[in-house]
Scaffold this motif. Sequence first.
Motif, PDB file in Angstrom:
ATOM      1  N   ARG A  51      15.001  44.267  42.459  1.00  0.00           N
ATOM      2  CA  ARG A  51      14.029  43.405  41.784  1.00  0.00           C
ATOM      3  C   ARG A  51      12.602  43.894  42.041  1.00  0.00           C
ATOM      4  NH1 ARG A  51      14.867  37.766  40.614  1.00  0.00           N
ATOM      5  NH2 ARG A  51      17.005  37.497  39.833  1.00  0.00           N
ATOM      6  N   ARG A  52      12.370  44.382  43.260  1.00  0.00           N
ATOM      7  CA  ARG A  52      11.016  44.800  43.625  1.00  0.00           C
ATOM      8  C   ARG A  52      10.699  46.213  43.133  1.00  0.00           C
ATOM      9  NH1 ARG A  52       8.382  41.544  47.159  1.00  0.00           N
ATOM     10  NH2 ARG A  52       9.581  39.861  48.131  1.00  0.00           N
ATOM     11  N   THR A  53      11.688  47.115  43.192  1.00  0.00           N
ATOM     12  CA  THR A  53      11.425  48.503  42.811  1.00  0.00           C
ATOM     13  C   THR A  53      11.544  48.731  41.312  1.00  0.00           C
ATOM     14  OG1 THR A  53      13.745  49.086  43.252  1.00  0.00           O
ATOM     15  CG2 THR A  53      12.161  49.389  45.050  1.00  0.00           C
ATOM     16  N   ARG A  54      12.427  47.964  40.635  1.00  0.00           N
ATOM     17  CA  ARG A  54      12.603  48.126  39.192  1.00  0.00           C
ATOM     18  C   ARG A  54      12.574  46.753  38.516  1.00  0.00           C
ATOM     19  NH1 ARG A  54      15.008  52.942  37.714  1.00  0.00           N
ATOM     20  NH2 ARG A  54      14.377  52.287  35.633  1.00  0.00           N
ATOM     21  N   PRO A  55      11.439  46.069  38.565  1.00  0.00           N
ATOM     22  CA  PRO A  55      11.386  44.693  38.026  1.00  0.00           C
ATOM     23  C   PRO A  55      11.572  44.614  36.523  1.00  0.00           C
ATOM     24  CG  PRO A  55       9.189  45.483  38.567  1.00  0.00           C
ATOM     25  CD  PRO A  55      10.138  46.503  39.112  1.00  0.00           C
ATOM     26  N   ASP A  56      11.302  45.696  35.788  1.00  0.00           N
ATOM     27  CA  ASP A  56      11.358  45.655  34.331  1.00  0.00           C
ATOM     28  C   ASP A  56      12.707  46.070  33.758  1.00  0.00           C
ATOM     29  OD1 ASP A  56       8.681  44.876  34.292  1.00  0.00           O
ATOM     30  OD2 ASP A  56       7.986  46.961  34.337  1.00  0.00           O
ATOM     31  N   MET A  57      13.672  46.394  34.606  1.00  0.00           N
ATOM     32  CA  MET A  57      14.988  46.791  34.099  1.00  0.00           C
ATOM     33  C   MET A  57      15.661  45.634  33.367  1.00  0.00           C
ATOM     34  SD  MET A  57      16.946  49.199  36.834  1.00  0.00           S
ATOM     35  CE  MET A  57      18.237  49.402  35.614  1.00  0.00           C
ATOM     36  N   PRO A  58      16.344  45.899  32.255  1.00  0.00           N
ATOM     37  CA  PRO A  58      17.063  44.824  31.554  1.00  0.00           C
ATOM     38  C   PRO A  58      18.208  44.298  32.411  1.00  0.00           C
ATOM     39  CG  PRO A  58      17.609  46.970  30.622  1.00  0.00           C
ATOM     40  CD  PRO A  58      16.475  47.199  31.571  1.00  0.00           C
ATOM     41  N   ARG A  59      18.293  42.981  32.517  1.00  0.00           N
ATOM     42  CA  ARG A  59      19.338  42.346  33.315  1.00  0.00           C
ATOM     43  C   ARG A  59      20.031  41.283  32.469  1.00  0.00           C
ATOM     44  NH1 ARG A  59      15.355  43.953  36.821  1.00  0.00           N
ATOM     45  NH2 ARG A  59      15.990  44.576  38.931  1.00  0.00           N
ATOM     46  N   THR A  60      21.346  41.375  32.356  1.00  0.00           N
ATOM     47  CA  THR A  60      22.092  40.392  31.568  1.00  0.00           C
ATOM     48  C   THR A  60      22.354  39.117  32.352  1.00  0.00           C
ATOM     49  OG1 THR A  60      24.153  41.482  32.242  1.00  0.00           O
ATOM     50  CG2 THR A  60      23.189  42.149  30.139  1.00  0.00           C
ATOM     51  N   PHE A  61      22.153  39.172  33.675  1.00  0.00           N
ATOM     52  CA  PHE A  61      22.290  37.989  34.530  1.00  0.00           C
ATOM     53  C   PHE A  61      21.290  38.136  35.661  1.00  0.00           C
ATOM     54  CE2 PHE A  61      23.908  35.823  38.290  1.00  0.00           C
ATOM     55  CZ  PHE A  61      24.225  34.568  37.791  1.00  0.00           C
ATOM     56  N   ARG A  62      20.655  37.041  36.039  1.00  0.00           N
ATOM     57  CA  ARG A  62      19.677  37.067  37.131  1.00  0.00           C
ATOM     58  C   ARG A  62      20.038  35.991  38.148  1.00  0.00           C
ATOM     59  NH1 ARG A  62      14.950  39.912  35.495  1.00  0.00           N
ATOM     60  NH2 ARG A  62      13.796  38.979  37.228  1.00  0.00           N
ATOM     61  N   VAL A  63      20.021  36.371  39.427  1.00  0.00           N
ATOM     62  CA  VAL A  63      20.288  35.400  40.493  1.00  0.00           C
ATOM     63  C   VAL A  63      19.178  34.346  40.480  1.00  0.00           C
ATOM     64  CG1 VAL A  63      20.570  35.046  42.967  1.00  0.00           C
ATOM     65  CG2 VAL A  63      21.394  37.152  41.907  1.00  0.00           C
ATOM     66  N   PRO A  64      19.524  33.064  40.351  1.00  0.00           N
ATOM     67  CA  PRO A  64      18.474  32.037  40.389  1.00  0.00           C
ATOM     68  C   PRO A  64      17.859  31.931  41.787  1.00  0.00           C
ATOM     69  CG  PRO A  64      20.650  31.019  40.376  1.00  0.00           C
ATOM     70  CD  PRO A  64      20.861  32.490  40.156  1.00  0.00           C
ATOM     71  N   LEU A  65      16.615  31.517  41.828  1.00  0.00           N
ATOM     72  CA  LEU A  65      15.902  31.282  43.090  1.00  0.00           C
ATOM     73  C   LEU A  65      15.878  32.509  43.996  1.00  0.00           C
ATOM     74  CD1 LEU A  65      17.236  27.694  43.925  1.00  0.00           C
ATOM     75  CD2 LEU A  65      15.138  28.311  42.735  1.00  0.00           C
ATOM     76  N   SER A  66      15.860  33.694  43.401  1.00  0.00           N
ATOM     77  CA  SER A  66      15.734  34.905  44.221  1.00  0.00           C
ATOM     78  C   SER A  66      14.300  35.003  44.759  1.00  0.00           C
ATOM     79  CB  SER A  66      16.043  36.134  43.364  1.00  0.00           C
ATOM     80  OG  SER A  66      15.935  37.309  44.110  1.00  0.00           O
ATOM     81  N   PRO A  67      14.122  35.386  46.031  1.00  0.00           N
ATOM     82  CA  PRO A  67      15.102  35.947  46.975  1.00  0.00           C
ATOM     83  C   PRO A  67      15.769  34.922  47.887  1.00  0.00           C
ATOM     84  CG  PRO A  67      12.922  36.219  47.874  1.00  0.00           C
ATOM     85  CD  PRO A  67      12.729  35.528  46.547  1.00  0.00           C
ATOM     86  N   VAL A  68      15.636  33.630  47.601  1.00  0.00           N
ATOM     87  CA  VAL A  68      16.174  32.613  48.507  1.00  0.00           C
ATOM     88  C   VAL A  68      17.700  32.687  48.570  1.00  0.00           C
ATOM     89  CG1 VAL A  68      16.380  30.146  48.957  1.00  0.00           C
ATOM     90  CG2 VAL A  68      14.197  31.099  48.159  1.00  0.00           C
ATOM     91  N   LEU A  69      18.368  32.669  47.409  1.00  0.00           N
ATOM     92  CA  LEU A  69      19.829  32.682  47.417  1.00  0.00           C
ATOM     93  C   LEU A  69      20.403  33.995  47.967  1.00  0.00           C
ATOM     94  CD1 LEU A  69      20.868  30.742  44.190  1.00  0.00           C
ATOM     95  CD2 LEU A  69      20.569  29.926  46.529  1.00  0.00           C
ATOM     96  N   PRO A  70      19.856  35.161  47.624  1.00  0.00           N
ATOM     97  CA  PRO A  70      20.344  36.374  48.295  1.00  0.00           C
ATOM     98  C   PRO A  70      20.149  36.345  49.807  1.00  0.00           C
ATOM     99  CG  PRO A  70      19.174  36.967  46.300  1.00  0.00           C
ATOM    100  CD  PRO A  70      18.949  35.496  46.502  1.00  0.00           C
ATOM    101  N   ALA A  71      19.028  35.747  50.254  1.00  0.00           N
ATOM    102  CA  ALA A  71      18.803  35.638  51.698  1.00  0.00           C
ATOM    103  C   ALA A  71      19.855  34.735  52.344  1.00  0.00           C
ATOM    104  CB  ALA A  71      17.405  35.100  51.972  1.00  0.00           C
ATOM    105  N   LEU A  72      20.205  33.645  51.659  1.00  0.00           N
ATOM    106  CA  LEU A  72      21.258  32.770  52.167  1.00  0.00           C
ATOM    107  C   LEU A  72      22.603  33.498  52.187  1.00  0.00           C
ATOM    108  CD1 LEU A  72      20.395  29.355  50.454  1.00  0.00           C
ATOM    109  CD2 LEU A  72      20.300  29.884  52.898  1.00  0.00           C
ATOM    110  N   GLY A  73      22.868  34.275  51.145  1.00  0.00           N
ATOM    111  CA  GLY A  73      24.101  35.047  51.120  1.00  0.00           C
ATOM    112  C   GLY A  73      24.172  36.013  52.281  1.00  0.00           C
ATOM    113  N   PHE A  74      23.076  36.688  52.560  1.00  0.00           N
ATOM    114  CA  PHE A  74      23.022  37.614  53.697  1.00  0.00           C
ATOM    115  C   PHE A  74      23.255  36.866  55.007  1.00  0.00           C
ATOM    116  CE2 PHE A  74      20.677  39.702  57.104  1.00  0.00           C
ATOM    117  CZ  PHE A  74      21.137  41.010  57.008  1.00  0.00           C
TER     118      PHE A  74
END
Length: 492
Positions: A421-444
Amino acid sequence: MLDQGAPPHNGSTAAPPPPGLGARLMRRKPVEHLVAEGGQGEGGSLRRSLGLWQLTMISIGATLGTGIFVVLGEAVPKAGPAVTLSFVIAGLTALFSALSYAELAGTIPVSGSSYSYAYATMGELIAWICGWCLVLEYGVSVAAVAVGWGEYLNELLDGTIGVTLPAALSAPPGDGGVFNLPALIVVLLAMAFLMGGARESARANTIMVVVKIAALVLFCAIGVQGFRSGNYENFMPLGMAGVSAAGATLFFSYIGFDAASTAGEEAKNARRDLPRAIMLSLIIVTALYVLVAAVAVGAKPWRHFTDSEAALAQIMREVTGQSFWGTLLAFCAVIAIASVVLTVLYGQTRILFAMSRDGLVPKAFAKVHPRTGTPRTNTVIVSLFCGVLAAAVPLGQLADATSIGTLFAFALVNVAVVVLRRTRPDMPRTFRVPLSPVLPALGFAFCVWMMGSLSTVTWAVFGVWMAVGLVFYFLYGHRRSRLAAPAPSEAK
């Protein structure tokens, strides 16, 4: 005037100095290159033949059944009736990681799964570590599930013809046997299916998934008749530590929801269908797991689950007082667990295919058969390894070793989605994790927490596994990596 600080001019341009060790370990593979070479192997290409339905069935096939049919008997003695809560905790941990997987699968639709995601975001060394963990996740889980298949095969044989295989041939050393022959047989059967082609394997898997869902629904309909509320009175007999320990073991049950991501190079519309397949499969599997666990513990006191690897068939027999229903469930379980072996083995071969294409493992793993469009040599090697492992190692040790490797890989995926998300923010994404980076941090955080709940022995096995992997990387993969000497057009 001559510049005293300039090097003498000899008519040629000096080559730049080679990158240092740190730079080589952190070299990344551009996302565009990962996607562009999708499907390409040695001597042929993988075939795009899988739609949303097949991808969802692959994920369900790789996941559903493992925990309920096999590992439930290992987890209940750790948590008691609160094993249902353990399933929920393990499911939440899987959900956070599934969201990250869904975003990355839609952005980087390739066969390498989290290995490829790490290669594009965190560099080659981290990608290798992740890939080595995936070998533990997929390869060892095939062996673990195959062990459970043998237990249900004996239940089926006992209920139909009144005989069982002798312990010497149906259990590994340490569990009272010498060689687990049924475990080896089911892996070899899965190998035969996979060598025929991805589409043919997907069709067989879909039939087996329908059978396993029907079997679990049947179990709930009959098992609820033996439900006793008293079995839930001492809900958490071993405290939250027991719930956490069981949850870490049961996380093994959710291994496989990411299997669709290993089919990225054989999907018709990977960017659209991979995220959907991952999320759909996890929702369906979690709902069935919690429902079946609740009925099972209600129908049988938790202390009686000890050493019961065919627990559901036994419950059916005890509730009805007839052997027929237990035998029927054992038959369904034999088919259901075979589908887990088939789909997880498929995922392992595709991950090694991607690693081989990058030069980190031998080229034989990326060789594609021109007629079937499958990596046949890869399939044979992986199947023989998993089959021998299943025949020689007890179930509990395999399940915990698989869980720690999976949790480590999932933790890296949660990091990778934030980095991309930080290095390639403009890449096309067909799905986006909601509330990122909170939910990825919780997953970690959930992954790290559950890893901490595993035993010291499991951590020791994991440490040895990682040490072996690093030795192999520095002696082989690091030197033979395709990024070791990139073409000028590929240099970053």
